[in-house]
Design an enzyme around this catalytic site. Structure first.
Site, short mmCIF file in Angstrom:
data_model
loop_
_atom_site.label_atom_id
_atom_site.label_comp_id
_atom_site.label_asym_id
_atom_site.label_seq_id
_atom_site.Cartn_x
_atom_site.Cartn_y
_atom_site.Cartn_z
N CYS A 230 0.88 -1.18 0.00
CA CYS A 230 0.00 0.00 0.00
C CYS A 230 0.91 1.22 0.00
O CYS A 230 1.03 1.93 1.00
CB CYS A 230 -0.92 0.00 1.22
SG CYS A 230 -1.95 -1.48 1.37
N ALA A 231 1.55 1.47 -1.13
CA ALA A 231 2.68 2.40 -1.18
C ALA A 231 2.29 3.87 -1.03
O ALA A 231 3.07 4.68 -0.56
CB ALA A 231 3.45 2.20 -2.48
N LYS A 236 7.80 5.25 2.35
CA LYS A 236 8.47 4.02 2.79
C LYS A 236 9.14 3.32 1.62
O LYS A 236 10.18 2.67 1.79
CB LYS A 236 7.48 3.11 3.50
CG LYS A 236 6.92 3.71 4.78
CD LYS A 236 5.90 2.81 5.43
CE LYS A 236 5.20 3.54 6.55
NZ LYS A 236 4.32 4.63 6.04
N ASP A 254 -0.31 0.18 -5.36
CA ASP A 254 -1.36 1.00 -4.76
C ASP A 254 -2.57 1.00 -5.68
O ASP A 254 -2.43 0.86 -6.90
CB ASP A 254 -0.90 2.44 -4.50
CG ASP A 254 -1.71 3.11 -3.40
OD1 ASP A 254 -1.31 2.99 -2.22
OD2 ASP A 254 -2.75 3.71 -3.70
N ASP A 301 1.47 -1.37 4.75
CA ASP A 301 1.11 -0.23 5.60
C ASP A 301 -0.37 0.02 5.31
O ASP A 301 -0.74 0.79 4.44
CB ASP A 301 1.96 0.99 5.24
CG ASP A 301 1.71 2.17 6.16
OD1 ASP A 301 0.99 1.99 7.17
OD2 ASP A 301 2.19 3.27 5.88
N CYS A 354 -0.90 3.18 11.08
CA CYS A 354 -0.67 4.37 11.91
C CYS A 354 -1.90 4.59 12.78
O CYS A 354 -2.36 5.71 12.99
CB CYS A 354 -0.34 5.60 11.06
SG CYS A 354 -1.52 5.96 9.75
#
Length: 427
Positions: A230-231, A236, A254, A301, A354
């Site tokens: 999930c760029a 990252k 993505d 992510d 996050c």
């Protein structure tokens, strides 16, 4: 020097849109600045800081504004400006407004009820209290309500941290090495980075120290095949590419072509040539299935509530809801299961968010491991020791603003078991 009266009027205008919570605050602000080019750099900075102060302190400001007079949105705007630049710096105040602001800003906020003091929606405060207890929830909320510093990651293909620190100090920019990430630099006053040679040359990138640590946890090495599942805009991805020393193959997946497009200028600055951006329709896209069982390391992510980033995105606490979180957990479980197919036997799978909510973190990982016997959890304490990162953790990476000075992050490292082969004696 006193600000132009235009700043208060503009803050009021932009708050009318932002407080509808129909979109991200930073995007609304950027659009407002494009549409109002007469605002100078100092005015824009004051406006933005005031808006974010209102978002952080919305509950207490709403309570305070009930004692004032005039349009409610102007009172909110003035409270934000008083918090960030001081009453005496606000231009265009009438005497009653000045007196009211001076009186309100002298209130001891530690005497306010807990919900007002912490400025969290009731459902979120309840979740934090359930997870951390009342004392822990207060500490966590206070950390989330502070403005975040500006963290940079040094691009090791072009510089080292010592040289970057020296160059920034020579340019009179207050800076220091981050305590945990070996590539991080923390800036005091936020400069216009686009005008700094180090940034233009690709030697530094903006990235929170917590996000940098996620890259370290992946442990990508030279010559490997790695997928950033999930760029997004690729923060990252750039860190992974540098860790691989620009060798091997690094795929940035993505579902948003628009997000991946933002990676292209960053890639050009970075000097990386091993990155392959790929737009996918979903986690079960044929492009994903073709790589099944071939990838050394996969980082997910995952899309999440973003509640660990409230220092930077305080509007998220008002835009998110329990129902929204529940929808996200179904998506997170599906993405993790889809991405896990890519990992080859003996390979590594890293799930990260996050978020600070257990249902998006431990809950997702526990359910995944229960249904995927080929995977086992690698204790984060072991991973961090291997990477020589001085952090005390248990099974998971759990970062918190009030403890680590980073955004709130979660990560779990899992390894796919290599097939057991029979020895000649056993055959």
């Amino acid at each position: 020097m006193r600000l132009s009266p235009l700043v208060a009027a503009s803050t009021e205008a932009v708050l009318r849109e932002i407080l509808r919570f129909v979109g991200p605050a930073d995007i609304t602000l950027s659009r407002y600045f494009r549409e109002n080019p007469k605002l100078g750099p100092r005015e824009r900075a004051a406006l933005a800081e005031a808006v974010y102060a209102v978002l952080r302190n919305r509950l207490v400001y709403t309570n305070f504004s009930e004692s004032g007079s005039g349009p409610a949105m102007r009172r909110m705007a003035l409270l934000g400006l008083a918090e960030t630049v001081g009453v005496e710096s606000i231009g265009g105040l009438v005497e009653t407004e000045s007196q009211w602001l001076t009186r309100v800003m002298q209130i001891d906020r530690t005497t306010l009820p807990l919900a007002l003091r912490l400025n969290l929606p009731e459902w979120l405060l309840k979740r934090l209290t359930q997870q951390f207890g009342e004392e822990g929830a207060v500490a966590f909320a206070e950390g989330l309500n502070r403005a975040a510093p500006l963290d940079l990651r040094v691009n090791t293909l072009k510089a080292n941290r010592e040289d970057v620190l020296s160059a920034l100090a020579s340019a009179q920019i207050e800076c220091a090495a981050t305590p945990y990430s070996p590539l991080g630099v923390r800036i005091g006053v936020k400069p216009a980075l686009q005008h700094i040679a180090l940034f233009q040359q690709g030697a530094i990138e903006v990235q929170d120290e917590g996000s940098q640590l996620l890259v370290q946890v992946v442990g990508a090495k030279r010559g490997e095949m790695v997928v950033d599942f999930c760029a997004g805009a690729g923060g990252k991805t750039l860190g992974l590419g540098a860790a691989m020393r620009n060798t091997g193959r690094l795929y940035a997946f993505d579902v948003s072509e628009k997000r991946l497009a933002k990676l292209k200028p960053r890639l050009a600055r970075s000097g990386l040539s091993n990155v392959h951006p790929v737009v996918i329709a979903h986690e079960n896209d044929a492009k994903v299935k073709r790589m099944a069982g071939k990838v050394d390391r996969v980082l997910i992510d995952a899309p999440c509530s973003g509640l660990g980033t409230l220092r930077r995105n305080p509007d998220m606490k008002w835009r998110q809801s329990p129902e929204g979180v529940q929808e996200l957990t179904a998506k997170q479980a599906s993405i993790l299961a889809g991405a896990a197919r890519l990992v080859k036997p003996g390979g590594t799978l890293v799930y990260a968010t996050c978020s600070i909510l257990e249902e998006e973190n431990e809950g997702i990982v526990t359910a995944f491991l229960a249904g995927h016997a080929e995977y086992s959890l690698v204790p984060m304490s072991q991973v961090l020791a291997e990477q020589k990162i001085p952090l005390e953790m248990g099974d998971y990476l759990k970062l918190a603003p009030h403890v680590h000075g980073t955004d709130g992050f979660f990560a779990a490292v899992m390894r796919r078991q290599a097939p057991v082969t029979s020895s000649p004696a056993e055959e």
